[in-house]
Design a protein around this motif. Sequence first.
Motif, PDB file in Angstrom:
ATOM      1  N   PRO A 194      -2.563  -5.316  -1.466  1.00 56.20           N
ATOM      2  CA  PRO A 194      -3.789  -5.955  -1.005  1.00 56.20           C
ATOM      3  C   PRO A 194      -4.241  -7.207  -1.044  1.00 56.20           C
ATOM      4  O   PRO A 194      -4.659  -7.852  -0.119  1.00 56.20           O
ATOM      5  CB  PRO A 194      -4.870  -4.778  -1.574  1.00 56.20           C
ATOM      6  CG  PRO A 194      -4.182  -3.736  -1.997  1.00 56.20           C
ATOM      7  CD  PRO A 194      -2.714  -4.217  -2.390  1.00 56.20           C
ATOM      8  N   GLY A 195      -3.650  -7.724  -2.013  1.00 53.10           N
ATOM      9  CA  GLY A 195      -3.805  -9.157  -2.387  1.00 53.10           C
ATOM     10  C   GLY A 195      -2.832 -10.158  -1.933  1.00 53.10           C
ATOM     11  O   GLY A 195      -2.752 -11.428  -2.022  1.00 53.10           O
ATOM     12  N   GLY A 196      -1.904  -9.585  -0.986  1.00 51.18           N
ATOM     13  CA  GLY A 196      -0.686 -10.384  -0.533  1.00 51.18           C
ATOM     14  C   GLY A 196       0.526 -10.391  -1.291  1.00 51.18           C
ATOM     15  O   GLY A 196       1.387 -11.168  -0.757  1.00 51.18           O
ATOM     16  N   ASP A 197       0.573  -9.929  -2.768  1.00 50.74           N
ATOM     17  CA  ASP A 197       1.666 -10.061  -3.641  1.00 50.74           C
ATOM     18  C   ASP A 197       2.705  -8.997  -2.894  1.00 50.74           C
ATOM     19  O   ASP A 197       2.211  -7.720  -2.373  1.00 50.74           O
ATOM     20  CB  ASP A 197       1.416 -10.023  -4.838  1.00 50.74           C
ATOM     21  CG  ASP A 197       0.531  -8.713  -5.147  1.00 50.74           C
ATOM     22  OD1 ASP A 197      -0.076  -8.478  -4.266  1.00 50.74           O
ATOM     23  OD2 ASP A 197       0.545  -8.174  -6.396  1.00 50.74           O
ATOM     24  N   LEU A 198       3.936  -9.094  -3.330  1.00 50.04           N
ATOM     25  CA  LEU A 198       5.060  -8.267  -2.620  1.00 50.04           C
ATOM     26  C   LEU A 198       5.199  -7.339  -3.989  1.00 50.04           C
ATOM     27  O   LEU A 198       5.630  -7.821  -5.034  1.00 50.04           O
ATOM     28  CB  LEU A 198       6.172  -8.942  -2.422  1.00 50.04           C
ATOM     29  CG  LEU A 198       7.460  -8.434  -1.838  1.00 50.04           C
ATOM     30  CD1 LEU A 198       6.780  -7.570  -0.573  1.00 50.04           C
ATOM     31  CD2 LEU A 198       8.687  -8.989  -1.730  1.00 50.04           C
ATOM     32  N   TRP A 199       5.410  -5.823  -3.622  1.00 53.51           N
ATOM     33  CA  TRP A 199       5.903  -4.806  -4.553  1.00 53.51           C
ATOM     34  C   TRP A 199       7.154  -4.546  -4.319  1.00 53.51           C
ATOM     35  O   TRP A 199       7.285  -4.125  -3.178  1.00 53.51           O
ATOM     36  CB  TRP A 199       4.705  -3.946  -4.641  1.00 53.51           C
ATOM     37  CG  TRP A 199       3.203  -4.296  -5.113  1.00 53.51           C
ATOM     38  CD1 TRP A 199       2.920  -5.324  -5.445  1.00 53.51           C
ATOM     39  CD2 TRP A 199       2.261  -3.307  -4.773  1.00 53.51           C
ATOM     40  NE1 TRP A 199       1.527  -5.356  -5.621  1.00 53.51           N
ATOM     41  CE2 TRP A 199       1.002  -4.365  -5.022  1.00 53.51           C
ATOM     42  CE3 TRP A 199       1.899  -2.244  -4.107  1.00 53.51           C
ATOM     43  CZ2 TRP A 199      -0.244  -3.661  -4.998  1.00 53.51           C
ATOM     44  CZ3 TRP A 199       0.470  -1.646  -4.282  1.00 53.51           C
ATOM     45  CH2 TRP A 199      -0.491  -2.382  -4.699  1.00 53.51           C
ATOM     46  N   THR A 200       8.242  -4.672  -5.389  1.00 50.51           N
ATOM     47  CA  THR A 200       9.467  -4.414  -4.928  1.00 50.51           C
ATOM     48  C   THR A 200       9.866  -2.981  -5.889  1.00 50.51           C
ATOM     49  O   THR A 200       9.654  -3.135  -6.923  1.00 50.51           O
ATOM     50  CB  THR A 200      10.278  -5.616  -4.914  1.00 50.51           C
ATOM     51  OG1 THR A 200      10.414  -5.938  -6.291  1.00 50.51           O
ATOM     52  CG2 THR A 200       9.766  -6.669  -3.933  1.00 50.51           C
ATOM     53  N   VAL A 210      13.038  -0.072   3.315  1.00 51.32           N
ATOM     54  CA  VAL A 210      11.747   0.141   3.736  1.00 51.32           C
ATOM     55  C   VAL A 210      10.553  -0.945   3.559  1.00 51.32           C
ATOM     56  O   VAL A 210      10.621  -1.403   2.325  1.00 51.32           O
ATOM     57  CB  VAL A 210      11.055   1.515   3.385  1.00 51.32           C
ATOM     58  CG1 VAL A 210       9.454   1.526   3.579  1.00 51.32           C
ATOM     59  CG2 VAL A 210      11.995   2.621   3.867  1.00 51.32           C
ATOM     60  N   THR A 211      10.190  -1.443   4.176  1.00 52.46           N
ATOM     61  CA  THR A 211       9.298  -2.553   4.241  1.00 52.46           C
ATOM     62  C   THR A 211       7.942  -2.402   5.072  1.00 52.46           C
ATOM     63  O   THR A 211       7.683  -1.590   6.091  1.00 52.46           O
ATOM     64  CB  THR A 211       9.853  -3.951   4.740  1.00 52.46           C
ATOM     65  OG1 THR A 211      10.175  -3.681   6.243  1.00 52.46           O
ATOM     66  CG2 THR A 211      10.920  -4.289   4.023  1.00 52.46           C
ATOM     67  N   GLY A 212       6.793  -3.009   4.481  1.00 53.43           N
ATOM     68  CA  GLY A 212       5.427  -2.893   5.251  1.00 53.43           C
ATOM     69  C   GLY A 212       4.484  -3.121   4.358  1.00 53.43           C
ATOM     70  O   GLY A 212       4.453  -3.223   3.171  1.00 53.43           O
ATOM     71  N   PRO A 213       3.001  -2.843   4.585  1.00 53.72           N
ATOM     72  CA  PRO A 213       1.845  -2.834   3.943  1.00 53.72           C
ATOM     73  C   PRO A 213       2.008  -1.559   2.500  1.00 53.72           C
ATOM     74  O   PRO A 213       2.605  -0.593   3.000  1.00 53.72           O
ATOM     75  CB  PRO A 213       0.758  -2.906   4.835  1.00 53.72           C
ATOM     76  CG  PRO A 213       1.334  -3.144   6.263  1.00 53.72           C
ATOM     77  CD  PRO A 213       2.750  -2.464   6.257  1.00 53.72           C
ATOM     78  N   ALA A 214       1.427  -2.161   1.712  1.00 54.05           N
ATOM     79  CA  ALA A 214       1.507  -1.226   0.670  1.00 54.05           C
ATOM     80  C   ALA A 214       0.629   0.009   1.041  1.00 54.05           C
ATOM     81  O   ALA A 214       0.712   1.226   0.642  1.00 54.05           O
ATOM     82  CB  ALA A 214       0.922  -1.475  -0.918  1.00 54.05           C
ATOM     83  N   LEU A 215      -0.779  -0.383   1.669  1.00 53.64           N
ATOM     84  CA  LEU A 215      -1.602   0.689   2.088  1.00 53.64           C
ATOM     85  C   LEU A 215      -1.125   1.831   3.046  1.00 53.64           C
ATOM     86  O   LEU A 215      -1.203   2.940   2.860  1.00 53.64           O
ATOM     87  CB  LEU A 215      -2.791   0.185   2.592  1.00 53.64           C
ATOM     88  CG  LEU A 215      -3.692   0.991   3.362  1.00 53.64           C
ATOM     89  CD1 LEU A 215      -4.437   1.736   2.486  1.00 53.64           C
ATOM     90  CD2 LEU A 215      -4.778  -0.101   4.080  1.00 53.64           C
ATOM     91  N   ASP A 216      -0.397   0.904   4.200  1.00 56.19           N
ATOM     92  CA  ASP A 216       0.368   2.077   5.045  1.00 56.19           C
ATOM     93  C   ASP A 216       1.385   2.743   4.348  1.00 56.19           C
ATOM     94  O   ASP A 216       1.387   4.272   4.741  1.00 56.19           O
ATOM     95  CB  ASP A 216       1.098   1.218   5.858  1.00 56.19           C
ATOM     96  CG  ASP A 216       0.080   0.580   7.181  1.00 56.19           C
ATOM     97  OD1 ASP A 216      -1.156   0.020   6.510  1.00 56.19           O
ATOM     98  OD2 ASP A 216       0.377   0.378   8.301  1.00 56.19           O
ATOM     99  N   PHE A 217       2.180   2.375   3.453  1.00 55.82           N
ATOM    100  CA  PHE A 217       3.316   3.217   2.707  1.00 55.82           C
ATOM    101  C   PHE A 217       2.462   4.407   1.834  1.00 55.82           C
ATOM    102  O   PHE A 217       2.717   5.738   1.718  1.00 55.82           O
ATOM    103  CB  PHE A 217       3.835   2.773   1.696  1.00 55.82           C
ATOM    104  CG  PHE A 217       5.036   3.180   0.954  1.00 55.82           C
ATOM    105  CD1 PHE A 217       6.024   3.985   1.594  1.00 55.82           C
ATOM    106  CD2 PHE A 217       4.768   3.873  -0.300  1.00 55.82           C
ATOM    107  CE1 PHE A 217       6.919   4.669   1.052  1.00 55.82           C
ATOM    108  CE2 PHE A 217       5.602   4.507  -1.032  1.00 55.82           C
ATOM    109  CZ  PHE A 217       6.854   5.063  -0.440  1.00 55.82           C
ATOM    110  N   CYS A 218       1.248   4.142   1.384  1.00 52.11           N
ATOM    111  CA  CYS A 218       0.511   5.263   0.607  1.00 52.11           C
ATOM    112  C   CYS A 218      -0.114   6.194   1.605  1.00 52.11           C
ATOM    113  O   CYS A 218      -0.235   7.586   1.152  1.00 52.11           O
ATOM    114  CB  CYS A 218      -0.653   4.312  -0.163  1.00 52.11           C
ATOM    115  SG  CYS A 218      -0.158   3.438  -1.813  1.00 52.11           S
ATOM    116  N   LEU A 219      -0.650   5.679   2.451  1.00 49.98           N
ATOM    117  CA  LEU A 219      -1.247   6.581   3.439  1.00 49.98           C
ATOM    118  C   LEU A 219      -0.053   7.488   3.918  1.00 49.98           C
ATOM    119  O   LEU A 219      -0.260   8.701   4.148  1.00 49.98           O
ATOM    120  CB  LEU A 219      -1.618   5.969   4.800  1.00 49.98           C
ATOM    121  CG  LEU A 219      -3.004   4.998   4.640  1.00 49.98           C
ATOM    122  CD1 LEU A 219      -3.384   4.140   5.830  1.00 49.98           C
ATOM    123  CD2 LEU A 219      -4.171   5.984   4.206  1.00 49.98           C
TER     124      LEU A 219
END
Length: 270
Positions: A194-200, A210-219
């Motif tokens: 959400p803050g723009g940092d990359l979680w790998t 797999v790539t994309g917004p963390a929110l979308d992956f959690c949904l």
Amino acid sequence: MSDPTPVIEDLREESEELDALVADLSPEEWRTATPAPGWTIAHQIAHLHWTDRAAHVAVTDGDGFKGLIEQALAAPDRYVDDAAEEGAAQDPAVLLAAWREGRAALDGALRAAAPGARFPWYGPPMATASMATARLMETWAHGLDVAAALGVSRPPTDRLRHVARIGVRARDFAYAAHGLTPPAEPFRVELTGPGGDLWTYGPEDAAQRVTGPALDFCLLATQRAHRADLDLAAEGPDADRWLDIAQAFAGPPGAGRPPGAGRPPKGEPR
């Protein structure tokens, strides 16, 4: 994760945020339908309370938890809904008080757990941090349903890091839940928080990605949105297949949400 305290604290914060949404609802509002078919707000909180109690038993009484497993095996297609129905039938004030009491009991048990302890669960056994993470994941997911029912927004926070992590770690479980053999090679997952940092997660040179917004992956991993409505990209056939079956929760695969029904409402937080 060696020290479970941070995720236990985040679980408490996630629960308190949801508590604030329902604390002042009228009895009629507790009966508001949510995106989960047949489930009202009362059903959502009743389910969280039931699962918190099950987690407390797992943490404090491993032998006693065997009885809960037997109940689940006796009615694998109904035990979750039956528990939610029973809880939702209570007076909302009684349900709210019970949920708060159960959360507090679980919080204390998790903090008191011995280092390195592992607890039985409906899926693989869990360490303290994993149990707290699973509870946070469910609290966030069911909280989304409550917020949607009320027409309010819950902005994503960095607490989603826990949800994303359990979603990634549950990859092989998701395959097994669908009767499929998990791929032998690890995947690379790159998510924008959400803050723009990359979680790998996973090796940088993995062929499946797999790539994309963390929110979308959690949904996706909590089955709160259909893949078609999410901005997730897969490279490689195995990664693509995973996005069709991903789940972060124990138990059989759920039906998920139909296309168009899955993103949280946009608007002002309640």
